[in-house]
Design an enzyme around this catalytic site. Structure first.
Site, PDB file in Angstrom:
ATOM      1  N   ARG A  37       0.823  -1.220   0.000  1.00  0.00           N
ATOM      2  CA  ARG A  37       0.000   0.000   0.000  1.00  0.00           C
ATOM      3  C   ARG A  37       0.855   1.267   0.000  1.00  0.00           C
ATOM      4  O   ARG A  37       0.453   2.271  -0.580  1.00  0.00           O
ATOM      5  CB  ARG A  37      -0.949   0.001   1.195  1.00  0.00           C
ATOM      6  CG  ARG A  37      -2.142  -0.906   0.969  1.00  0.00           C
ATOM      7  CD  ARG A  37      -3.036  -0.903   2.179  1.00  0.00           C
ATOM      8  NE  ARG A  37      -4.323  -1.530   1.878  1.00  0.00           N
ATOM      9  CZ  ARG A  37      -5.261  -1.747   2.788  1.00  0.00           C
ATOM     10  NH1 ARG A  37      -5.063  -1.393   4.048  1.00  0.00           N
ATOM     11  NH2 ARG A  37      -6.395  -2.307   2.452  1.00  0.00           N
ATOM     12  N   LYS A 195     -16.992 -18.777   4.627  1.00  0.00           N
ATOM     13  CA  LYS A 195     -18.429 -18.708   4.880  1.00  0.00           C
ATOM     14  C   LYS A 195     -19.241 -18.093   3.754  1.00  0.00           C
ATOM     15  O   LYS A 195     -18.874 -17.039   3.221  1.00  0.00           O
ATOM     16  CB  LYS A 195     -18.671 -17.878   6.141  1.00  0.00           C
ATOM     17  CG  LYS A 195     -18.205 -18.547   7.394  1.00  0.00           C
ATOM     18  CD  LYS A 195     -18.436 -17.622   8.557  1.00  0.00           C
ATOM     19  CE  LYS A 195     -18.315 -18.353   9.881  1.00  0.00           C
ATOM     20  NZ  LYS A 195     -18.654 -17.451  10.978  1.00  0.00           N
ATOM     21  N   GLY A 348      -7.213 -10.225   1.335  1.00  0.00           N
ATOM     22  CA  GLY A 348      -5.994 -10.629   2.029  1.00  0.00           C
ATOM     23  C   GLY A 348      -5.507 -12.030   1.688  1.00  0.00           C
ATOM     24  O   GLY A 348      -4.341 -12.230   1.330  1.00  0.00           O
ATOM     25  N   GLY A 371     -11.814  -4.731   2.382  1.00  0.00           N
ATOM     26  CA  GLY A 371     -13.249  -4.454   2.497  1.00  0.00           C
ATOM     27  C   GLY A 371     -13.796  -3.644   1.330  1.00  0.00           C
ATOM     28  O   GLY A 371     -14.908  -3.895   0.851  1.00  0.00           O
TER      29      GLY A 371
END
Ligand code: 3PG
Ligand code: MG
Length: 403
Positions: A37, A195, A348, A371
């Site tokens: 980043r 999930k 990630g 996100g």
């Protein structure tokens, strides 16, 4: 998407405040573990410096308590790393909201962790106005934080004289927009992870768009369960079987497909020395856990990815951290790397897999967003981007017109 771009602005002698996302992982001693980043934020800073601006850069780091700067929340290691990359000193300024510090044209300073400022998280208007008053041009280059409406990502964009996107923000939006809004077909998405529940909106959004939806990991197990396959003690969410079925029905109704594995790699436990067995998907026994896809499934995905026009990749298809369960993810990674498709990847675990298999140069675009990347895939508007777009719609916000 229409917003002003940093590269179109006149910057000589201007005070430029760049909101970057320098939220990098650190070890217990504060050493930076991974600096992607920071490196990705360099072009905006160099552009502004070369153009003769007085440059201020800020970012959040972690999730500190507002109102107190603890040593572990300081951007000091980030400023040092940025200084190495820019080959010049990057002084760090604390307590900067009310000004009182100096930056000359052609110089850069870093403004301490903006999440330490009171009102940042709540997008406080008074704080946003103060930050806006520090600059002539506000640049949002923090794609990784674009899903947060905070004072330094949203409020400030409303009040700064000029509010524009930096080159990283613009490149991220261009790449993601190209993949999802005008893709070369077939468009193939890989959505994998533990999930269904955390990726349900993404699965539903993509089910309306993509030609093939490859599911993996615990998500695939829930889909297998939905087709009546016995999955032993594999990770899955039995209560979401109905949702999985709905996604498959939506895809089938469009003539699109959710390819499920025909063979899998199972073990009785998940450990470094676990014995892995390849079995057909119908032969998973009661005490087995599915931990990877098998070679036939990997070959099927390789063919499918080889024919793709566009590939969107989020999530590994197996527990690739363990060598005996890494072959499926390696095959997917290599198929993407070898494919002529426009490919984007983010998240990630996906970045860790890309690093492990050494294919980063062969992915068309790797997102710096976690996100924010996921929310883009969900089809949601990113608030920080909306704020820039709103400013670009105002007639008075054209470059220089408020000066
Ligand atoms: C991230 O690492 O995902 C971004 O920097 C946003 O951080 P946050 O989740 O703490 O808002
Ligand atoms: Mg986060």
């Amino acid at each position: 998407m229409t917003f002003l771009r940093l590269t179109d602005q006149a910057l000589a002698g201007k005070r430029v405040l760049i909101r970057a996302d320098l939220n990098v992982p650190q070890d217990d001693s504060g050493n930076i573990i991974e600096d992607t980043r920071i490196r990705a934020s360099v072009p905006a800073i160099e552009h502004a410096l070369r153009a003769g601006a007085a440059v201020m850069v800020t970012s959040h780091l972690g999730r500190p308590t507002e109102g107190e700067l603890l040593p572990e929340d300081s951007l000091a290691p980030v400023a040092r790393r940025l200084g190495e990359l820019l080959r010049r000193p990057v002084p760090l300024v604390a307590n900067w909201v009310d000004g009182g510090f100096e930056v000359r044209a052609g110089e850069v300073v870093m403004l301490e962790n903006c999440r330490v400022n009171k009102g940042e998280k709540k997008n406080d208007e008074a704080l946003a106005r103060k930050m806006a008053a520090l600059c002539d041009v506000y640049v949002n280059d923090a794609f990784g934080t674009a899903h947060r409406a905070e004072a330094s990502t949203h409020g400030i964009a409303r009040f700064a004289k000029v509010a524009c996107a930096g080159p990283l923000m613009a490149a991220e939006l261009d790449a993601l927009g190209r993949a999802l809004h005008k893709p070369a077909r077939p468009l193939v998405a890989i959505v994998a992870g533990a999930k269904v529940s955390t990726k349900l909106i993404i699965l539903k959004t993509l089910a309306a768009k993509v030609d093939q939806l490859i599911v993996g990991g615990g998500i695939a197990n829930t889909f297998l369960l939905a087709t009546g396959v016995s999955i032993g003690k594999s990770l899955a969410e039995p209560d979401l079987v109905g949702e999985a079925r709905a996604v498959m029905e939506l895809m089938h109704a469009r003539g699109a497909d959710v390819p499920l594995p025909e063979d899998v790699v199972v073990a009785n436990d998940l450990s470094l020395h676990a014995r892995a067995n390849r079995v057909p998907v119908g032969a998973v026994s009661l005490d087995d856990m599915i931990l990877d896809i098998g070679p036939k499934s990997a070959a099927q995905l390789t063919r499918l990815l080889g024919n793709a026009g566009t590939i969107v990749w989020n999530g590994p298809v197996g527990v690739f951290e363990y060598d005996q369960f890494a072959a499926g993810t390696r095959a997917v990674a290599e198929a993407i790397a070898n494919s002529g498709a426009f490919s984007i990847a983010g998240g990630g675990d996906t970045l860790a897999a890309i690093a492990k298999f050494g294919i980063s140069e062969r992915i068309s675009y790797i997102s710096t967003g976690g996100g924010a990347f996921l929310e883009f895939l969900e089809g949601r508007k990113l608030p920080a981007v909306e704020a820039l777009e709103a400013r670009a719609r105002e007639p008075a916000s054209g470059a220089g017109m408020r000066d």
